[in-house]
Enzyme design. Structure first.
Site, PDB file in Angstrom:
ATOM      1  N   VAL A 171      38.184 -32.755  23.508  1.00 53.46           N
ATOM      2  CA  VAL A 171      39.537 -32.133  24.056  1.00 53.46           C
ATOM      3  C   VAL A 171      40.550 -33.333  24.513  1.00 53.46           C
ATOM      4  O   VAL A 171      39.881 -34.546  24.480  1.00 53.46           O
ATOM      5  CB  VAL A 171      39.557 -31.481  25.465  1.00 53.46           C
ATOM      6  CG1 VAL A 171      39.043 -30.015  25.234  1.00 53.46           C
ATOM      7  CG2 VAL A 171      38.727 -32.342  26.524  1.00 53.46           C
TER       8      VAL A 171
ATOM      9  N   LEU B 218      26.402 -37.517  27.902  1.00 56.08           N
ATOM     10  CA  LEU B 218      26.319 -39.017  28.073  1.00 56.08           C
ATOM     11  C   LEU B 218      25.684 -39.382  29.398  1.00 56.08           C
ATOM     12  O   LEU B 218      25.646 -40.428  29.529  1.00 56.08           O
ATOM     13  CB  LEU B 218      27.858 -39.478  27.823  1.00 56.08           C
ATOM     14  CG  LEU B 218      28.345 -39.477  26.578  1.00 56.08           C
ATOM     15  CD1 LEU B 218      30.035 -39.432  26.899  1.00 56.08           C
ATOM     16  CD2 LEU B 218      27.832 -40.311  25.728  1.00 56.08           C
TER      17      LEU B 218
ATOM     18  N   SER C  50      42.079 -46.820  32.649  1.00 59.71           N
ATOM     19  CA  SER C  50      43.065 -46.172  33.197  1.00 59.71           C
ATOM     20  C   SER C  50      43.842 -47.109  34.116  1.00 59.71           C
ATOM     21  O   SER C  50      43.383 -48.180  34.463  1.00 59.71           O
ATOM     22  CB  SER C  50      42.193 -45.006  34.086  1.00 59.71           C
ATOM     23  OG  SER C  50      43.258 -44.633  35.182  1.00 59.71           O
TER      24      SER C  50
ATOM     25  N   ASN D 237      35.740 -43.235  25.421  1.00 56.70           N
ATOM     26  CA  ASN D 237      36.745 -42.417  25.872  1.00 56.70           C
ATOM     27  C   ASN D 237      36.318 -41.487  27.112  1.00 56.70           C
ATOM     28  O   ASN D 237      36.969 -41.210  27.781  1.00 56.70           O
ATOM     29  CB  ASN D 237      37.320 -41.500  24.741  1.00 56.70           C
ATOM     30  CG  ASN D 237      38.337 -40.335  25.291  1.00 56.70           C
ATOM     31  OD1 ASN D 237      39.187 -40.830  26.037  1.00 56.70           O
ATOM     32  ND2 ASN D 237      37.835 -39.147  25.224  1.00 56.70           N
TER      33      ASN D 237
ATOM     34  N   TYR E 197      36.639 -42.571  41.699  1.00 53.51           N
ATOM     35  CA  TYR E 197      37.079 -42.595  40.431  1.00 53.51           C
ATOM     36  C   TYR E 197      37.726 -43.944  39.867  1.00 53.51           C
ATOM     37  O   TYR E 197      37.393 -44.683  39.036  1.00 53.51           O
ATOM     38  CB  TYR E 197      37.956 -41.449  40.021  1.00 53.51           C
ATOM     39  CG  TYR E 197      38.433 -41.588  38.630  1.00 53.51           C
ATOM     40  CD1 TYR E 197      38.012 -41.314  37.410  1.00 53.51           C
ATOM     41  CD2 TYR E 197      40.066 -41.940  38.513  1.00 53.51           C
ATOM     42  CE1 TYR E 197      38.762 -41.442  36.278  1.00 53.51           C
ATOM     43  CE2 TYR E 197      40.564 -42.067  37.313  1.00 53.51           C
ATOM     44  CZ  TYR E 197      39.765 -41.891  36.105  1.00 53.51           C
ATOM     45  OH  TYR E 197      40.288 -41.900  34.971  1.00 53.51           O
TER      46      TYR E 197
END
Length: 255
Positions: free
Chosen positions: A16, A66, A146, A92, A161
């Site tokens: 996605v 993963l 990011s 990714n 995160y």
């Protein structure tokens, strides 16, 4: 992109969003793309779409968790046996859980670290070893990082995160240094998008859909294709050009 035609790229988290957009653009450019995810039904559908649209490459779905190193190693072994090895590795896959530092669940922190950091490192190591084994000296490793790897926003839900993405920033530069010391022309690049219109916010705030919706309505977000185009730009750069990091965000995003 002509020099990449027929060569093999691995895209993690390809089912996605950004991963799917990257996989599609690489197939359009003529690469053999192994797209991995825990659920491959969506990748299979995307592969069929690429075939119907007449793209010159091919998308091969591969089921892989993963967070499990054994599954990653099995995937690289399968790629070696079937296609020779990896020439381009695009890390990714990434995720975020709403787990603040003061009261978050350890399980959520561990899952973020396992996928966002350790899986990226394992895939990078195995891709490099694949290139080295075949004397591939023009390969490319791309980390989808990011903007959260470059600044910490005052939102407790994203602080852990952000820590994982700061790790990716350090790992990207560390890898550049190690590749240079290894006297190889294999390159590494980080791409750091801000808010992108994907399922990311819905998954982060699965407990609060209104909060997730607010992230995509406050201003026009980046689209997944914008990040995919950045990947194509990086891969299209001349072999002597090292692009260290691309930071990209919506023009209205404050930080």
């Amino acid at each position: 992109m002509d020099r990449w035609r027929g060569r093999v790229a691995l895209v993690t988290g390809a089912s996605v969003g950004i991963g799917a957009a990257i996989a599609k653009e690489l197939v359009r450019s003529g690469l053999k793309v192994v797209g991995c995810a825990r659920e491959v039904d969506k990748i299979q559908k995307l592969s069929t779409e690429c075939q119907h649209q007449g793209h010159s490459g091919v998308l091969i779905p591969f089921k892989c968790d993963l967070s499990n190193e054994e599954e990653i190693l099995a995937m690289f072994a399968a790629i070696k046996a079937e296609y020779g090895g990896v020439d381009v590795c695009i890390n990714n896959a990434g995720l975020a859980h709403s787990e603040p530092l003061l009261n978050g669940k350890t399980s959520g922190w561990k899952n973020m670290f396992d996928v966002n950091v350790l899986a990226l490192c394992v895939c990078t190591r195995e891709a490099y070893q694949s290139m080295k084994e075949r004397k591939v000296d023009d390969g490319h490793i791309i980390h989808i990082n990011s903007m959260s790897g470059h600044r910490v926003v005052p939102v407790a839900d994203t602080h852990f995160y952000s820590a994982t993405k700061y790790a990716v920033t350090a790992l990207t530069e560390g890898l550049r240094q190690e590749l240079r010391e290894a006297n190889t022309l294999i390159r590494v690049t980080g791409i750091s998008p801000g808010l992108v219109e994907t399922e990311f916010a819905l998954r982060l705030y699965s407990h609060d859909p209104d909060k997730a919706a607010a992230l995509s309505t406050q201003f026009k977000n980046l689209q997944a294709i914008d990040v995919a185009n950045a990947v194509i730009y990086v891969l299209s750069s001349p072999p002597h050009v090292q692009i260290g990091d691309i930071q990209m965000r919506p023009v209205e995003q404050v930080s």
